[in-house]
Design a protein around this motif. Structure first.
Motif, mmCIF file in Angstrom:
data_model
loop_
_atom_site.group_PDB
_atom_site.id
_atom_site.type_symbol
_atom_site.label_atom_id
_atom_site.label_comp_id
_atom_site.label_asym_id
_atom_site.label_seq_id
_atom_site.Cartn_x
_atom_site.Cartn_y
_atom_site.Cartn_z
ATOM 1 N N GLN A 1 0.830 -1.190 0.000
ATOM 2 C CA GLN A 1 0.000 0.000 0.000
ATOM 3 C C GLN A 1 0.874 1.254 0.000
ATOM 4 N N ASP A 2 0.237 2.400 -0.150
ATOM 5 C CA ASP A 2 0.989 3.642 -0.358
ATOM 6 C C ASP A 2 1.269 4.351 0.972
ATOM 7 N N TYR A 3 2.025 3.694 1.846
ATOM 8 C CA TYR A 3 2.496 4.355 3.065
ATOM 9 C C TYR A 3 3.864 3.781 3.436
ATOM 10 N N TYR A 4 4.620 4.561 4.172
ATOM 11 C CA TYR A 4 5.903 4.120 4.718
ATOM 12 C C TYR A 4 5.702 3.809 6.199
ATOM 13 N N LEU A 5 6.553 2.943 6.715
ATOM 14 C CA LEU A 5 6.429 2.516 8.107
ATOM 15 C C LEU A 5 7.760 2.665 8.817
ATOM 16 N N THR A 6 7.700 3.080 10.080
ATOM 17 C CA THR A 6 8.847 2.947 10.973
ATOM 18 C C THR A 6 8.325 2.442 12.312
ATOM 19 N N ALA A 7 9.130 1.641 13.006
ATOM 20 C CA ALA A 7 8.693 1.059 14.274
ATOM 21 C C ALA A 7 9.908 0.879 15.178
ATOM 22 N N SER A 8 9.779 1.332 16.419
ATOM 23 C CA SER A 8 10.911 1.274 17.337
ATOM 24 C C SER A 8 10.475 1.776 18.707
ATOM 25 N N ARG A 9 11.322 1.523 19.710
ATOM 26 C CA ARG A 9 11.179 2.265 20.957
ATOM 27 C C ARG A 9 11.485 3.734 20.666
ATOM 28 N N VAL B 1 3.564 5.923 8.834
ATOM 29 C CA VAL B 1 2.968 5.314 10.023
ATOM 30 C C VAL B 1 4.096 5.022 11.007
ATOM 31 N N VAL B 2 3.921 5.458 12.263
ATOM 32 C CA VAL B 2 4.934 5.280 13.303
ATOM 33 C C VAL B 2 4.359 4.378 14.391
ATOM 34 N N ILE B 3 5.042 3.262 14.665
ATOM 35 C CA ILE B 3 4.634 2.335 15.723
ATOM 36 C C ILE B 3 5.697 2.317 16.809
ATOM 37 N N GLY B 4 5.271 2.433 18.042
ATOM 38 C CA GLY B 4 6.202 2.398 19.170
ATOM 39 C C GLY B 4 5.852 3.440 20.201
ATOM 40 N N ASP B 5 6.402 3.260 21.394
ATOM 41 C CA ASP B 5 6.172 4.206 22.478
ATOM 42 C C ASP B 5 7.479 4.416 23.225
ATOM 43 N N GLY B 6 7.522 5.473 24.014
ATOM 44 C CA GLY B 6 8.734 5.778 24.757
ATOM 45 C C GLY B 6 8.815 7.243 25.101
ATOM 46 N N PRO B 7 9.912 7.670 25.721
ATOM 47 C CA PRO B 7 10.025 9.048 26.216
ATOM 48 C C PRO B 7 10.002 10.116 25.128
ATOM 49 N N ASP B 8 10.288 9.763 23.876
ATOM 50 C CA ASP B 8 10.275 10.755 22.796
ATOM 51 C C ASP B 8 8.896 10.985 22.186
ATOM 52 N N MET B 9 7.859 10.317 22.704
ATOM 53 C CA MET B 9 6.525 10.474 22.109
ATOM 54 C C MET B 9 6.040 11.928 22.108
ATOM 55 N N PRO B 10 6.147 12.691 23.215
ATOM 56 C CA PRO B 10 5.698 14.093 23.157
ATOM 57 C C PRO B 10 6.427 14.906 22.084
ATOM 58 N N LYS B 11 7.711 14.652 21.937
ATOM 59 C CA LYS B 11 8.488 15.355 20.911
ATOM 60 C C LYS B 11 7.973 15.020 19.522
ATOM 61 N N LEU B 12 7.657 13.757 19.272
ATOM 62 C CA LEU B 12 7.164 13.357 17.952
ATOM 63 C C LEU B 12 5.776 13.925 17.687
ATOM 64 N N ARG B 13 4.951 13.984 18.711
ATOM 65 C CA ARG B 13 3.618 14.590 18.527
ATOM 66 C C ARG B 13 3.737 16.049 18.103
ATOM 67 N N ALA B 14 4.715 16.742 18.678
ATOM 68 C CA ALA B 14 4.905 18.156 18.326
ATOM 69 C C ALA B 14 5.415 18.322 16.904
ATOM 70 N N LEU B 15 6.165 17.339 16.410
ATOM 71 C CA LEU B 15 6.758 17.428 15.071
ATOM 72 C C LEU B 15 5.823 16.916 13.978
#
Length: 379
Positions: free
Chosen positions: A201-209, A232-246
């Protein structure tokens, strides 16, 4: 053969523990030693059942279950307290201190190195920056402790008969740090658990802590500059707030997902994006097992697990040269402008080079050969 296996700690089941699992499959009679073993993890981990497991005095120290890493200065002492004199072969699964276990001249010590202690050697300055230990009394204390650990780590390399590296990249680090040669046996990847899927399908994926060194922020920033491409980003961790802002509207942050959900997204992604410098990197191999190409930072283990080649019978992905937004954007553009798409079948075939069965065969043959040579050498 009486075999002892020593591992740093059992707290979660990640890449290094997967190696331990397969070694114990080969040697079900082995006894297991660990600097720290979380009782709950031991109780709920199937491959540890039926083995004698002994942990060091670190396990008895206050708050060890939550702060065992804070006892790093005591770990060299802890690992030297294990009495392994009853064993013929000692196998250490090492990324910190356990290769420093004491062995005698009639014992064969094989160390499977996930890495020399990263935060004491070439990654020390990065570790200190990320820990806020650059200036001040605590910073100087940390630097002094790491200095002492380096001295101990180098000295104890002499007690290892054979080093096995999990990649050529780690082999170079072993040679740089210890001045020793190593043999490469790639870690096991459960390729069979990832079903092949040719339709994308027409999306890219990244997944990590979501931790700083994984550079998930770089990936999100790159797609923020490409609003017509979905990530699409899969994963959770301390950088989640930073990624939400970006994140921009074309970036979907799913947080933690089950294995089945991760596999589903991995199977159907146009490509998997990987921006970390890893010693080996299991996730890009899992993506290729699904038939999904990988766009990876072209250093460390990625140069061995991802093939960037003009030959369509070999190519499984694209490397980008720098951990920068511009470099990643250029790699994605190059991926999309390839004269012929990367073959999902080639990706799958390449991933099978890292299978569990391959690891078992290579590792057991290696141990057997080294044991025969060792017995001949001592008469």
């Amino acid at each position: 053969m009486r075999i002892a296996l020593i591992h740093e700690w059992f707290t979660t089941i990640a890449g290094s523990e997967k190696v331990v699992e397969q070694i114990l499959h080969l040697y079900p009679q082995a006894d297991v030693f660990a600097v720290y073993a979380d009782p709950e993890t031991v109780k709920t981990t199937a491959f540890l059942q039926g083995h004698r497991i002994e942990s060091s005095f670190i396990s008895k120290l206050p708050r060890a279950n939550k702060s065992y890493r804070s006892y790093l200065p005591l770990m060299p002492l802890a690992v030297e307290q294990f009495d392994l004199s009853a064993y013929d072969i000692v196998i250490s699964s090492a990324h910190a201190v356990c290769k420093g276990v004491l062995t005698g001249p009639d014992q064969l010590h094989i160390s499977y190195m996930h890495s020399p202690i990263r935060y004491a050697w070439d990654l020390q300055h990065q570790y200190l920056r990320e820990s806020g230990l650059v200036n001040g009394l605590k910073a100087w204390l940390a630097k002094w402790l790491l200095h002492k650990i380096r001295i101990w780590d180098y000295r104890t390399a002499a007690g290892v008969d054979h080093f096995v590296a999990n990649s050529r990249f780690i082999g170079r680090r072993i040679h740089k740090v210890y001045g020793r040669k190593s043999d490469v046996i790639y870690p096991p990847v459960d390729v069979a658990a990832f079903d092949f899927c040719e339709q994308k399908q027409d999306y890219y994926l990244t997944a990590s802590r979501l931790v700083p060194y994984k550079r998930m922020d770089l990936i999100v920033q790159a797609f923020a500059q490409m609003p017509t491409k979905k990530l699409v980003v899969i994963g959770d961790g301390p950088d989640m707030p930073k990624l939400r802002a970006l994140a921009t509207p074309n970036v979907t942050l799913l947080g933690y997902q089950s294995f089945e959900a991760l596999k589903h997204y991995m199977q159907q992604a146009r490509a998997f994006v990987f921006a970390a410098e890893e010693d080996f990197g299991i996730t890009p191999v899992e993506a290729q097992a699904c038939g999904t190409p990988v766009i990876a930072y072209g250093t460390g283990g990625s140069r061995e697990t991802v093939v960037d080649s003009p030959d369509p019978t070999k190519a499984t992905g694209i490397w980008f040269a720098e951990q920068s937004v511009d470099s990643l954007v250029s790699a994605i553009e190059r991926f999309e402008s390839l004269p012929s798409p990367i073959s999902p079948q080639v990706c799958r075939q390449h991933a099978e080079r890292f299978s569990i069965e391959r690891f078992r065969g290579e590792f057991s043959e290696y141990v057997n050969q080294r044991w025969v040579e060792f017995r001949e050498s001592i008469g």
